[in-house]
Design a protein around this motif. Structure first.
Motif, PDB file in Angstrom:
ATOM      1  N   THR A 168      39.937  32.223  43.803  1.00 39.91           N
ATOM      2  CA  THR A 168      40.860  33.129  44.481  1.00 39.91           C
ATOM      3  C   THR A 168      42.255  32.976  43.880  1.00 39.91           C
ATOM      4  O   THR A 168      42.547  31.978  43.216  1.00 39.91           O
ATOM      5  N   ASN A 182      35.712  40.521  41.121  1.00 41.18           N
ATOM      6  CA  ASN A 182      36.204  40.934  42.434  1.00 41.18           C
ATOM      7  C   ASN A 182      36.457  42.440  42.515  1.00 41.18           C
ATOM      8  O   ASN A 182      36.488  43.015  43.595  1.00 41.18           O
ATOM      9  N   HIS A 186      32.479  41.262  46.579  1.00 36.91           N
ATOM     10  CA  HIS A 186      32.985  40.079  47.270  1.00 36.91           C
ATOM     11  C   HIS A 186      32.200  38.900  46.698  1.00 36.91           C
ATOM     12  O   HIS A 186      30.967  38.889  46.742  1.00 36.91           O
ATOM     13  N   LYS A 188      31.420  34.701  46.061  1.00 36.67           N
ATOM     14  CA  LYS A 188      31.554  33.336  46.613  1.00 36.67           C
ATOM     15  C   LYS A 188      30.553  32.401  45.948  1.00 36.67           C
ATOM     16  O   LYS A 188      29.515  32.838  45.432  1.00 36.67           O
ATOM     17  N   LEU A 211      27.369  37.721  44.778  1.00 39.26           N
ATOM     18  CA  LEU A 211      28.284  38.868  44.697  1.00 39.26           C
ATOM     19  C   LEU A 211      27.699  40.004  45.535  1.00 39.26           C
ATOM     20  O   LEU A 211      26.577  40.463  45.266  1.00 39.26           O
ATOM     21  N   ARG A 214      31.147  45.822  46.948  1.00 39.25           N
ATOM     22  CA  ARG A 214      32.076  46.406  47.920  1.00 39.25           C
ATOM     23  C   ARG A 214      31.492  47.712  48.452  1.00 39.25           C
ATOM     24  O   ARG A 214      31.032  48.546  47.674  1.00 39.25           O
ATOM     25  N   THR A 275      46.249  39.492  43.320  1.00 36.83           N
ATOM     26  CA  THR A 275      44.940  39.979  43.758  1.00 36.83           C
ATOM     27  C   THR A 275      44.529  41.159  42.871  1.00 36.83           C
ATOM     28  O   THR A 275      45.360  41.740  42.160  1.00 36.83           O
TER      29      THR A 275
END
Length: 303
Positions: A168, A182, A186, A188, A211, A214, A275
């Protein structure tokens, strides 16, 4: 619905070595090949990927078929993309021998994943792969860009690459792969994988990255290539402020500052603090004379 596969349908350590010996295959560093030899691990990957009975899964780099067979236990269809001539020729035979009741659900595409622009059969809904370490990021980004129908992705990659992808803003390892992944999804970390489940055992640890596409794309009037051009420029010289790093992209440092201020971003900020939405705003504020070069999905070596 056809009967469930036999419990011993998956490949164990002896099966993998036997298959490799029969094919004259030695895993190569050049293609980043490390074959999974543990059935529990591939089933865990399938569970973590949340593969559903109605999924059409695309797998990149199936190798000898360890993960392929575990995916076929659950998914409606599996399409595997394999570049290696010997492995591509052998995989359909392995599937037919070990899981005959599901062989008609399997399709092999003999190709370099970076060159694949369409797949046979229904559009893929999931991507699950043990990605070759040397091409993991470009392959992942190419597949996400090329197949918007892929809703869920779970990839096994080198642990450091997993950290970068899931990083991030503000993290030391946040960079080009983090922002570009990204853009689509999303992202992680979804677990770690030990070295002993591979043959040969790699010299690095592995990690799982999830992933989820979106549901709404990033709200911007800039195109993906325009946004990615800003991202590439911002991280090309990490230690520079954005005013300096984006000077080439904007035409001059003054033009870069103007675009940054218009985007509501401090000219003194650095790329690793932004971002994906902020990169998109900068792309929108690009000087009119500035034409963004086509962005690539390649990961710069220094990233």
């Amino acid at each position: 619905m056809s009967s469930s596969p036999a419990p011993d349908a998956l490949l164990g350590p002896a099966d993998v070595r036997e298959l490799a010996a029969a094919l004259g295959v030695r895993p190569t560093k050049q293609r980043g090949q490390n074959f999974v030899i543990d059935a529990n691990t591939v089933r865990r990957i399938v569970r973590t990927a949340e593969v559903r009975p109605d999924d059409t899964v695309v797998e990149v780099g199936p190798g000898l078929g360890s993960l392929t067979l575990a995916l076929l236990e659950v998914a409606e269809r599996v399409t595997a993309v394999e570049i290696d001539d010997v492995l591509a020729a052998a995989l359909p035979t392995t599937v037919a021998a070990r899981m005959p009741e599901r062989a008609d659900r399997f399709t092999l595409v003999h190709s370099d994943a970076m060159q694949v622009t369409e797949l046979p059969g229904p559009a893929p809904t999931a991507l699950v792969a043990n990605l070759p370490y040397n091409v993991a990021v470009p392959v992942l980004l190419h597949m996400l860009a090329t197949f918007p129908s892929i809703e869920r992705t779970l990839v096994m990659v080198q642990s450091e690459v997993a950290d970068r992808l899931a990083a991030t803003p503000g993290s030391k390892v946040y960079g080009v792969p983090s922002v570009k992944a990204n853009w689509y999804a999303h992202v992680k970390r979804a677990g770690a994988i030990g070295r002993n489940v591979f043959w040969p055992a790699p010299n690095v640890d592995s990690g799982l990255v999830s992933l989820v596409r979106r549901t709404e794309p990033i709200a911007t009037t800039a195109s993906r290539s325009e946004v990615f051009a800003v991202v590439d420029a911002a991280f090309a010289q990490r230690r520079k402020t954005l005013r300096a790093a984006l000077a080439g992209w904007a035409g001059s440092a003054a033009a870069a500052e103007e675009a940054l201020v218009a985007a509501g971003v401090s000219p003194k900020a650095r790329g690793e603090s932004l971002t994906v939405e902020e990169f998109a705003r900068i792309a929108e504020a690009a000087p009119r004379s500035q034409t963004a070069p086509a962005a690539t999905t390649e990961e710069p070596d220094h990233q």
